[in-house]
Enzyme design. Structure first.
Site, PDB file in Angstrom:
ATOM      1  N   ARG A  59      45.311 -11.761 -13.336  1.00  0.00           N
ATOM      2  CA  ARG A  59      44.544 -12.910 -12.846  1.00  0.00           C
ATOM      3  C   ARG A  59      45.281 -14.227 -13.095  1.00  0.00           C
ATOM      4  O   ARG A  59      45.104 -15.199 -12.380  1.00  0.00           O
ATOM      5  CB  ARG A  59      43.144 -12.962 -13.475  1.00  0.00           C
ATOM      6  CG  ARG A  59      42.334 -14.187 -13.026  1.00  0.00           C
ATOM      7  CD  ARG A  59      40.874 -14.141 -13.437  1.00  0.00           C
ATOM      8  NE  ARG A  59      40.695 -13.878 -14.831  1.00  0.00           N
ATOM      9  CZ  ARG A  59      40.834 -14.781 -15.823  1.00  0.00           C
ATOM     10  NH1 ARG A  59      41.159 -16.023 -15.534  1.00  0.00           N
ATOM     11  NH2 ARG A  59      40.658 -14.434 -17.075  1.00  0.00           N
ATOM     12  N   TYR A 113      40.311 -26.469  10.356  1.00  0.00           N
ATOM     13  CA  TYR A 113      39.600 -25.200  10.257  1.00  0.00           C
ATOM     14  C   TYR A 113      38.150 -25.442   9.799  1.00  0.00           C
ATOM     15  O   TYR A 113      37.901 -26.317   8.958  1.00  0.00           O
ATOM     16  CB  TYR A 113      40.359 -24.324   9.260  1.00  0.00           C
ATOM     17  CG  TYR A 113      39.775 -22.958   9.098  1.00  0.00           C
ATOM     18  CD1 TYR A 113      39.923 -22.002  10.091  1.00  0.00           C
ATOM     19  CD2 TYR A 113      39.069 -22.613   7.953  1.00  0.00           C
ATOM     20  CE1 TYR A 113      39.379 -20.744   9.945  1.00  0.00           C
ATOM     21  CE2 TYR A 113      38.525 -21.361   7.791  1.00  0.00           C
ATOM     22  CZ  TYR A 113      38.684 -20.428   8.795  1.00  0.00           C
ATOM     23  OH  TYR A 113      38.140 -19.187   8.662  1.00  0.00           O
ATOM     24  N   ASP A 185      48.355 -28.167   6.376  1.00  0.00           N
ATOM     25  CA  ASP A 185      48.039 -26.758   6.595  1.00  0.00           C
ATOM     26  C   ASP A 185      49.001 -26.262   7.673  1.00  0.00           C
ATOM     27  O   ASP A 185      48.887 -26.646   8.841  1.00  0.00           O
ATOM     28  CB  ASP A 185      46.574 -26.633   7.027  1.00  0.00           C
ATOM     29  CG  ASP A 185      46.129 -25.191   7.232  1.00  0.00           C
ATOM     30  OD1 ASP A 185      46.993 -24.334   7.519  1.00  0.00           O
ATOM     31  OD2 ASP A 185      44.919 -24.923   7.118  1.00  0.00           O
ATOM     32  N   LYS A 210      46.893 -15.003   8.413  1.00  0.00           N
ATOM     33  CA  LYS A 210      47.276 -15.167   9.815  1.00  0.00           C
ATOM     34  C   LYS A 210      48.723 -14.711  10.043  1.00  0.00           C
ATOM     35  O   LYS A 210      49.015 -13.559   9.818  1.00  0.00           O
ATOM     36  CB  LYS A 210      47.029 -16.625  10.231  1.00  0.00           C
ATOM     37  CG  LYS A 210      45.665 -17.180   9.760  1.00  0.00           C
ATOM     38  CD  LYS A 210      44.481 -16.469  10.382  1.00  0.00           C
ATOM     39  CE  LYS A 210      43.129 -16.818   9.744  1.00  0.00           C
ATOM     40  NZ  LYS A 210      42.844 -18.232   9.563  1.00  0.00           N
TER      41      LYS A 210
HETATM   42  C1  LIG Z   1      42.030 -19.037   8.806  1.00  0.00           C
HETATM   43  C2  LIG Z   1      42.431 -20.394   8.456  1.00  0.00           C
HETATM   44  C3  LIG Z   1      42.125 -20.946   7.207  1.00  0.00           C
HETATM   45  C4  LIG Z   1      41.297 -20.199   6.177  1.00  0.00           C
HETATM   46  O1  LIG Z   1      41.952 -19.047   5.748  1.00  0.00           O
HETATM   47  P1  LIG Z   1      41.204 -17.748   5.129  1.00  0.00           P
HETATM   48  O2  LIG Z   1      42.352 -16.875   4.753  1.00  0.00           O
HETATM   49  O3  LIG Z   1      40.303 -17.189   6.176  1.00  0.00           O
HETATM   50  O4  LIG Z   1      40.437 -18.248   3.947  1.00  0.00           O
HETATM   51  C5  LIG Z   1      42.580 -22.210   6.926  1.00  0.00           C
HETATM   52  N1  LIG Z   1      43.297 -22.923   7.818  1.00  0.00           N
HETATM   53  C6  LIG Z   1      43.603 -22.428   9.032  1.00  0.00           C
HETATM   54  C7  LIG Z   1      44.406 -23.252   9.979  1.00  0.00           C
HETATM   55  C8  LIG Z   1      43.183 -21.152   9.399  1.00  0.00           C
HETATM   56  O5  LIG Z   1      43.478 -20.676  10.603  1.00  0.00           O
END
Ligand SMILES: *Cc1c(COP(=O)(O)O)cnc(C)c1O
Length: 393
Positions: A59, A113, A185, A210
């Site tokens: 952890r 998001y 991001d 993703k």
């Molecule tokens: C999916 C996504 C997130 C969140 O990610 P999770 O792994 O679902 O928590 C954040 N930013 C973007 C651009 C995303 O596509």
């Protein structure tokens, strides 16, 4: 002595962060253990007190499989260090909680998001951390939005689902002049197409769920940047218990080895479909940064090496007619998420942006006829045939 040249991105994707063991396995093994044993009390103290870089407890992230994928991610994004998390939202939450305290302020630019929007707009205000949301078209208002208590500027580029392109270097320069951090991001673009840290950003966050995972079979997140900025995030991750599972870290490292060829193939297929959709009589418009008609194309050309696998387009017709087009698709699965080998489709008004008021959707340019595609790695002619039959009325 000369320093060896930095290996190329594909080489780093494959080899960076490898922790080989004496048994000769070709890459870092999976250590799914929750804890690690020591041969002496002194050995435990050396790790606990930070004198040795040993393994201790999963952890905490003190696990060879976790450390290995973190070193790989840091190398790929061009940062000093990286932390991995159980999800993209976990990475964002720990980063924001670490950088901001009660009374602090955030500026969020452009569409983000849905979970990020809720975190900044609902959860953090409960803790006394507030956010000013600017549209991507309101960049001229950024300097006045930055207050003495502003800690960071947060944005994505390209944005979802309009594929708006924000100028990372320009925003980071304004933020830096005001002593404010820039957090990008980079989930949509990936480090194959865009290097926010090299353009002046301080931190990069990812949903590794993703493109970095790439196969719709893992959930994870990461933050990458300087060791100084990452250091305080570590304790938030540890005590909020947001660690990525070692099995997931191993799977993520497996996926990262093919990141470059996967993302380039996504780029090529999306570019082909964007060009063809733009000429289709039932399509009113296409949002793809690689099209010369895209309003952000010049900035995209300057800051991106490829234009990504995401695009949206607007069907000539109302919400129901658009839903009918989506429902006729066979190869594109109706699903949220993106970045996997399987092509996915969503109609933002029915999914990702369903929770927004009609006024807020209109303000953000999300119309009923909008369809978002995550272009997968199937043969592009099969994907085009599917779109053509779905669009034929
Ligand atoms: C999916 C996504 C997130 C969140 O990610 P999770 O792994 O679902 O928590 C954040 N930013 C973007 C651009 C995303 O596509």
């Amino acid at each position: 002595m000369t320093t060896p040249p930095t290996p190329g991105l594909s080489t780093r994707c494959i080899h960076a962060g490898d922790h080989l063991d004496e048994r000769g396995g070709i890459h870092t093994p999976l250590y799914n253990h929750s804890t690690f044993a020591f041969t002496s009390t002194q050995g435990v103290l050396d790790v606990v007190e930070g004198r040795a870089n040993g393994n201790l407890y999963t952890r905490y992230g003190l696990n060879p499989t976790i450390r290995s994928v973190e070193e790989k991610l840091a190398s790929i994004e061009g940062g000093e260090a990286a932390w991995v998390f159980s999800s993209g939202m976990a990475a964002e939450a720990a980063t924001l909680l670490s950088c901001c305290k009660t009374g602090d302020h955030v500026v969020c630019i452009g569409d983000v998001y849905g979970g990020t929007y809720e975190l900044l707009g609902t959860n953090l205000p409960d803790l006394g951390i507030t956010t000013t949301f600017l549209l991507g078209s309101q960049l001229d208002r950024l300097p006045e939005a930055l207050r003495p208590n502003t800690r960071l500027v947060f944005f994505e580029t390209p944005t979802n689902p309009n594929m708006e392109v924000l100028d990372i270097a320009a925003i980071a320069a304004i933020a830096r002049r005001h002593g404010v951090l820039t957090v990008v991001d980079n989930t949509f673009a990936t480090p194959v197409n865009q290097d926010p840290l090299a353009l002046g950003a301080d931190l990069v966050v990812h949903s590794t769920t993703k493109y970095l995972g790439g196969h719709s079979d893992l959930t994870g997140g990461a933050v990458i940047g300087s060791a100084r900025l990452l250091q305080p995030i570590w304790m938030w991750r540890k005590n909020l218990g947001q660690m990525m599972a070692p099995e997931v870290a191993f799977l993520l490292a497996r996926s990262l080895r093919t990141l470059v060829i996967r993302v380039r193939a996504h780029n090529d297929a999306a570019a082909t479909l964007a060009r063809r959709l733009a000429e289709h009589p039932r399509v009113a418009s296409v949002n793809y940064p690689g099209l010369t008609t895209h309003p952000g194309h010049a900035v995209a050309r300057a800051q991106m090496k490829g234009f990504g696998g995401m695009l949206s387009f607007v069907v000539r017709g109302d919400a129901a007619a658009t839903a009918a087009v989506v429902d006729r698709l066979r190869l594109f699965a109706i699903a949220p998420s993106l970045g996997g080998v399987e092509s996915l489709v969503t109609q933002p008004v029915t999914t990702t942006h369903h929770g927004l008021t009609p006024e807020e959707r209109a303000r953000r340019g999300i119309v009923d006829g909008m369809v978002r595609l995550s272009v997968g790695l199937e043969d592009v002619e099969d994907l085009w045939a599917d779109l053509e039959q779905a669009l034929a009325s």
